[in-house]
Design a protein around this motif. Structure first.
Motif, PDB file in Angstrom:
ATOM      1  N   ILE A  84       0.728  -1.204   0.142  1.00  0.00           N
ATOM      2  CA  ILE A  84       0.183  -0.213   0.151  1.00  0.00           C
ATOM      3  C   ILE A  84       1.011   1.211  -0.009  1.00  0.00           C
ATOM      4  CG2 ILE A  84      -1.814   1.326   1.336  1.00  0.00           C
ATOM      5  CD1 ILE A  84      -2.761  -1.270   0.023  1.00  0.00           C
ATOM      6  N   GLY A  85       1.922   1.015   0.601  1.00  0.00           N
ATOM      7  CA  GLY A  85       3.254   2.410   0.440  1.00  0.00           C
ATOM      8  C   GLY A  85       3.455   2.542  -0.500  1.00  0.00           C
ATOM      9  N   VAL A  86       3.683   1.524  -1.444  1.00  0.00           N
ATOM     10  CA  VAL A  86       4.261   1.629  -2.585  1.00  0.00           C
ATOM     11  C   VAL A  86       3.215   2.112  -3.803  1.00  0.00           C
ATOM     12  CG1 VAL A  86       5.056   0.485  -4.744  1.00  0.00           C
ATOM     13  CG2 VAL A  86       6.021  -0.114  -2.777  1.00  0.00           C
ATOM     14  N   PHE A  87       1.986   1.607  -3.540  1.00  0.00           N
ATOM     15  CA  PHE A  87       0.895   2.194  -4.246  1.00  0.00           C
ATOM     16  C   PHE A  87       0.714   3.832  -4.037  1.00  0.00           C
ATOM     17  CE2 PHE A  87      -3.598   3.487  -4.074  1.00  0.00           C
ATOM     18  CZ  PHE A  87      -3.907   3.781  -5.429  1.00  0.00           C
ATOM     19  N   GLY A  88       0.642   4.109  -2.659  1.00  0.00           N
ATOM     20  CA  GLY A  88       0.616   5.201  -2.286  1.00  0.00           C
ATOM     21  C   GLY A  88       1.481   6.388  -2.690  1.00  0.00           C
ATOM     22  N   ALA A  89       2.786   5.941  -3.113  1.00  0.00           N
ATOM     23  CA  ALA A  89       3.622   6.636  -4.059  1.00  0.00           C
ATOM     24  C   ALA A  89       3.295   7.473  -5.054  1.00  0.00           C
ATOM     25  CB  ALA A  89       5.032   6.023  -4.350  1.00  0.00           C
ATOM     26  N   GLY A  90       2.007   6.676  -5.825  1.00  0.00           N
ATOM     27  CA  GLY A  90       1.621   7.422  -7.073  1.00  0.00           C
ATOM     28  C   GLY A  90       1.084   8.695  -6.803  1.00  0.00           C
ATOM     29  N   MET A  91       1.029   9.150  -5.657  1.00  0.00           N
ATOM     30  CA  MET A  91       0.778  10.742  -5.373  1.00  0.00           C
ATOM     31  C   MET A  91       1.584  11.574  -5.730  1.00  0.00           C
ATOM     32  SD  MET A  91       1.198  11.070  -1.093  1.00  0.00           S
ATOM     33  CE  MET A  91       2.742  10.864  -0.498  1.00  0.00           C
ATOM     34  N   GLY A  92       2.651  11.225  -6.184  1.00  0.00           N
ATOM     35  CA  GLY A  92       3.802  11.838  -7.014  1.00  0.00           C
ATOM     36  C   GLY A  92       3.349  12.295  -8.306  1.00  0.00           C
ATOM     37  N   GLY A  93       2.256  11.973  -8.728  1.00  0.00           N
ATOM     38  CA  GLY A  93       1.637  12.710  -9.820  1.00  0.00           C
ATOM     39  C   GLY A  93       1.529  14.060  -9.585  1.00  0.00           C
ATOM     40  N   THR A  94       1.070  14.655  -8.543  1.00  0.00           N
ATOM     41  CA  THR A  94       1.201  15.958  -8.379  1.00  0.00           C
ATOM     42  C   THR A  94       2.550  16.694  -8.761  1.00  0.00           C
ATOM     43  OG1 THR A  94       1.572  15.669  -5.874  1.00  0.00           O
ATOM     44  CG2 THR A  94      -0.794  15.868  -6.464  1.00  0.00           C
TER      45      THR A  94
END
Length: 423
Positions: free
Chosen positions: A151-161
């Motif tokens: 889930i932490g790796v998936f959450g890194a997708g917030m780097g889209g910002t």
């Protein structure tokens, strides 16, 4: 051939190796999260430009960047419930394709007035709901002891910002206002097609049979829903607030250029993104309560330091970077807690509510900061308020959240002889 056994909730049994298919699904979900968050954050880097071209007040500028946040946050509740029912394989392409519409509106016609921007920003919030699709999708593919990291790796997708921060202003300057929106729309379309072709839900995924209203009521009765919501409103809410408002803060408070402020915001985002999987990984090893408590303590200290508006080099920069790292790690730890304590079949619904709380936590601070600056000409009070709220969350983590986590750890596994005896 003998198939690997599965637990009753449909996920691999504890200690089972993680398949290559699971890692592929994690990669696809993370990319989808990043692409949708890229779209979700398109207005923030351009807010100072719109302020100048449309003669916006501080509050109107804050409202402009906050509207996509609140819509994307509240939208996670129904989208999370729909993901529990239909799965991420269906919901990821739908959310991505739907987000194309407001992106094209903003790029082609919706940037000429505040009303048009607010309408486009409202529907742009759909991109922010992708988070509530990805968490249950990823959670179902991984065994409990690996979910914090996953889930932490998936959450890194917030780097889209960060993609938005680094490219939007540059593309507008180099070409036209339409360019970043057209590019983002094309990427969203490509991802929607790829997701539809390649994504698969986890074998044995638990599909709820109860009506949505009853499931939502059940979700609201879970202690983890409220505990994680309170923590995520601070951790992820703080991240969202800074990621959308930092360019305005730096331009107003430190008189930086628009490009310099956007680049510094991107640095903040990238560090927070890098620390999110670290927060999940540390939670798997050290425990979520320890990671959350440490993260919140750092936010308290960083906010207090920054409330004095120190010089950017080095004190201000260090304060912001420390808060970025702490908010990223805290966000990862919060969803490690969700993965550990939420019953199977309710992860999407819980994620929707918790994600909404986190987004709403990011909606209010820009409005508060803009109002306080307009009234007093300083951001100090807003940063002190962040420190106070973070201190309250720290106290709650060390009391209520710790008790809940320890109670879950000591609870006999479902179906065991001890559990049947207790029943």
């Amino acid at each position: 051939m003998v198939q690997p056994s599965k637990s009753k909730n449909g996920s691999p049994p504890s200690g089972a190796p993680v398949s290559g298919r699971a890692w592929l699904m994690l990669a696809l979900a993370t990319v989808g999260f990043a692409v949708n968050f890229w779209a979700w954050a398109l207005l923030s880097p351009l807010a100072p430009r719109f302020q100048d071209s449309l003669d916006l007040t501080s509050f109107e500028q804050s409202l402009l960047v906050a509207v996509p946040v609140v819509v994307g946050s509240l939208g996670r509740i129904p989208v999370g419930a729909l993901t529990d029912r239909f799965g991420g394989r269906v919901m990821f392409p739908i959310v991505s394709a739907t987000t194309i519409v407001p992106v094209l509106h903003l790029g082609l016609a919706g940037h000429s007035s505040l009303a048009a921007l607010l309408i486009g920003g409202f529907f742009l919030g759909i991109g922010g709901t992708a988070f509530a699709v990805g968490v249950p999708f990823v959670n179902a593919w991984f065994p409990p002891e690996r979910r914090g990291l996953a889930i932490g790796v998936f959450g890194a997708g917030m780097g889209g910002t960060a993609i938005s921060a680094l490219t939007t202003v540059k593309l507008v300057d180099a070409s036209s206002m339409e360019t970043p929106f057209l590019i983002t729309a094309a990427v969203l379309a490509a991802y929607a097609v790829i997701a539809w072709l390649l994504m698969r839900d986890a074998p044995g995924r638990t599909v709820p049979t109860e009506p949505p209203a009853r499931r939502l009521a059940g979700t609201m009765r879970l202690g983890i829903t409220w505990q994680a919501s309170a923590l995520y409103a601070v951790a992820f809410g703080g991240y969202v607030a800074f990621s959308v408002y930092l360019p305005v803060y730096l331009k107003t408070g430190y008189d930086l250029t628009q490009a310099d402020a956007a680049n510094r915001m991107a640095g903040f985002v990238l560090l927070a993104v890098a620390m999110r999987p670290m927060g999940g990984w540390l939670s798997d090893r050290l425990g979520t309560v320890r990671v959350l408590a440490g993260s919140l303590a750092v936010v308290v200290a960083g906010a207090l330091v920054q409330s004095f508006t120190p010089p950017l080099a080095p004190a201000g920069t260090l304060a912001f970077l420390a808060m970025a790292a702490a908010l990223g790690a805290g966000s990862g730890a919060t969803f490690a807690l969700v993965a550990q304590l939420t019953p199977a079949g309710q992860v999407g619904s819980v994620t929707g509510v918790v994600g909404a709380a986190g987004g709403l936590g990011g909606f209010l601070p820009p409005l508060v900061m803009g109002s306080l600056y307009g009234a007093y000409g300083t951001y100090a009070a807003g940063l002190v308020l962040l420190a106070v709220v973070s201190a309250a969350a720290l106290a709650y983590t060390l009391t209520g959240v710790r008790a809940a986590a320890e109670g879950h750890r000591d609870k006999p596994p479902a179906g065991s002889r001890h559990a049947r005896s207790a029943a």
